[in-house]
Design an enzyme around this catalytic site. Structure first.
Site, PDB file in Angstrom:
ATOM      1  N   VAL A 143     -18.983  14.935  17.494  1.00 53.20           N
ATOM      2  CA  VAL A 143     -18.954  14.578  16.076  1.00 53.20           C
ATOM      3  C   VAL A 143     -19.376  13.126  15.895  1.00 53.20           C
ATOM      4  O   VAL A 143     -18.863  12.227  16.571  1.00 53.20           O
ATOM      5  CB  VAL A 143     -17.538  14.780  15.494  1.00 53.20           C
ATOM      6  CG1 VAL A 143     -17.494  14.312  14.045  1.00 53.20           C
ATOM      7  CG2 VAL A 143     -17.140  16.245  15.587  1.00 53.20           C
ATOM      8  N   CYS A 144     -20.329  12.908  14.998  1.00 55.40           N
ATOM      9  CA  CYS A 144     -20.674  11.554  14.572  1.00 55.40           C
ATOM     10  C   CYS A 144     -20.759  11.544  13.052  1.00 55.40           C
ATOM     11  O   CYS A 144     -20.429  12.533  12.402  1.00 55.40           O
ATOM     12  CB  CYS A 144     -21.979  11.075  15.211  1.00 55.40           C
ATOM     13  SG  CYS A 144     -23.457  11.901  14.599  1.00 55.40           S
ATOM     14  N   ASP A 145     -21.196  10.439  12.504  1.00 59.76           N
ATOM     15  CA  ASP A 145     -21.178  10.284  11.055  1.00 59.76           C
ATOM     16  C   ASP A 145     -22.119  11.264  10.365  1.00 59.76           C
ATOM     17  O   ASP A 145     -21.728  11.987   9.450  1.00 59.76           O
ATOM     18  CB  ASP A 145     -21.567   8.845  10.702  1.00 59.76           C
ATOM     19  CG  ASP A 145     -21.185   8.475   9.289  1.00 59.76           C
ATOM     20  OD1 ASP A 145     -20.161   8.983   8.811  1.00 59.76           O
ATOM     21  OD2 ASP A 145     -21.888   7.674   8.668  1.00 59.76           O
TER      22      ASP A 145
END
EC number: 2.7.1.197
Length: 488
Positions: free
Chosen positions: A402-404
């Site tokens: 998960v990233c932005d």
């Protein structure tokens, strides 16, 4: 006080995520549109009056509509996207009215309007229909849902239309005057004072796609190119900083030097600037280096009047040369800004690292201890239900990075993790990547420590592993060992 600041940071990063989620998925459209413009507009390589019509239609109608759809979709999936498109019709039409033209001085591309009113309409739909959507009699769902969306969209068209004329009109007038002042008084270099620190705080998407892209596209429509696309996307400052870490810690800390070496091509050619942010956070005084170098790079771009014909995203040197306006001055200005900002960043970073060597070593030790401590926190450990006798078995069949924005850095981390799993002959784990806003029912999540609070708020009952950066191979090996132990 610290908790309040943390909440503010989470809210700001959430806004950053929403803004990036509207534009990141359609970067390919920007590239295609930029190529159309570079070939067929009057100042292009092969001007063609008829084919140039596609350029105007794309920037005026198609791209704002798609941006609004993705903004609404992030709020309330497909239904949110549909009502956002209805609102986009009103917003785009508002930008063509005489009243709007009198305020701003010209017709305008309404990116800002669709970015604001599209998600708001999706929020209204989401929070109004939840009171009755589960009470619809069987067989009438399609009728009621579609009629409600249509009537609500019709009702919201009118406030969106008039607010776009007057509210968005005056906002765009203010931004237009600000850009004109910066151009007239040669103030583009000082933009680095805001842009560079904000990038390190993971607000680069908000700056690039929320502010610079809408203003830049308006400049492209007026003059055929924009310098604004290059202010945030220049990879020179980050490249010089990474090379400085590679050189300075070559004998002092092989692991850190190796991480800097592997991050450099990803930053320069892959355009994922997030890989150098953790290095700045190890020594915050290096923010001064990035600011100084940003001033140098922006100054060179301004001297050469360099600009691109479309957004440079991701911030890769390849994308930069692809989108740069094809005149000798533009190309030379961009190349010189890239090289000189990288060299200047290297020299200033080496100087700061040398002057604060003792403090730097202490900071690195503290950072390593902090990472080790994080590995022992609940965020690192498989979460269990509150059952004293029986531990809950965790489902490791799928691991989500998960990233932005769910595109650049998490994609890279997922690829590295898949490779490490393959090296250890683990074939029963699927590795995917997502944006924070897209999280739903994931069981096992891997993210960077800076995003932990937001991920936890979205998926509190998931097993969350945090790493220092998405290139942390040793961190991945540690997680794999924990997964193997849990599975056994």
């Amino acid at each position: 006080m610290r908790k309040k600041l943390a909440k503010v940071k989470v809210h700001i990063q959430s806004l950053d995520s929403l803004l990036s989620s509207m534009t990141m998925p359609i970067i390919g459209i920007f590239i295609a549109w930029g190529l159309l413009a570079s070939f067929f507009i009057p100042s292009g390589w092969t001007p063609d009056k008829n084919l140039a019509l596609m350029v105007g239609i794309g920037i005026q109608y198609v791209i704002p509509t798609i941006i609004x759809f993705f903004g609404g979709k992030k709020i309330y999936e497909i239904r949110g996207g549909v009502i956002a498109v209805i609102i986009a019709i009103a917003v785009i039409a508002a930008g063509q009215t005489e009243a709007f033209t009198k305020i701003v001085g010209q017709k305008s591309v309404m990116f800002l309007g669709v970015m604001i009113f599209g998600p708001i309409a999706a929020l209204i739909l989401k929070h109004t229909e939840k009171f009755w959507i589960h009470r619809i009699k069987s067989g009438f769902e399609m009728l009621v849902n579609n009629f409600y969306l249509g009537f609500l969209g019709f009702a919201l068209i009118f406030p969106s239309f008039y607010l776009s004329i007057y509210l968005i009109g005056y906002i765009q007038l203010g931004l237009k005057l600000l850009v004109e002042i910066m151009q007239q008084y040669k103030l583009y270099p000082i933009a680095a004072i805001v842009i560079e620190p904000a990038k390190v705080l993971f607000l680069n998407n908000a700056i690039n796609h929320g502010v610079l892209t809408p203003l830049g596209l308006q400049q492209v429509r007026d003059s055929g190119k924009s310098i604004l696309f290059l202010l945030e996307s220049n990879p020179g400052p980050g490249l010089g900083l990474l090379v400085a870490f590679l050189i300075f810690f070559f004998k002092r800390d092989k692991k850190l030097s190796s991480n800097a070496a592997s991050s450099s091509p990803i930053h320069l050619f892959g355009g994922i600037h997030e890989v150098y942010f953790p290095f700045v956070l190890l020594k915050p005084v290096l923010i001064l280096a990035t600011i100084a170098v940003g001033v140098v790079g922006n100054g060179i771009l301004q001297i050469f009047n360099a600009g691109t014909i479309a957004p440079v995203s991701p911030g890769s040197v390849i994308a930069g040369f692809l989108q740069i306006n094809k005149t000798p001055l533009d190309v030379a200005g961009y190349a010189l800004a890239l090289v000189l900002s990288a060299v200047t960043s290297l020299l200033i970073s080496l100087l700061l690292l040398s002057l604060t060597r003792k403090k730097q070593l202490k900071t690195l030790q503290e950072a390593q201890a902090q990472v080790a401590e994080m590995k022992q926190t609940p965020a690192k450990k498989p979460r269990q239900k509150d059952t004293p006798a029986i531990a809950t078995k965790i489902d490791f069949s799928q691991v989500t990075f998960v990233c932005d924005a769910g595109m650049g850095s998490s994609t890279m981390g997922a690829a590295i993790f898949r490779k490490e799993l393959k090296n250890q002959n683990i074939e029963d784990i699927t590795v995917i990547n997502k944006a924070i806003v897209d999280l739903k029912d994931e069981k096992v999540i891997i993210t960077i420590s800076q995003l932990y609070d937001r991920v936890k708020a979205k998926r509190a009952d998931a097993t969350i592993y945090t790493i220092n950066q998405f290139l942390d191979k040793q961190g991945y090996l540690t997680i794999i060992e924990k997964i193997k132990n849990e599975k056994n």
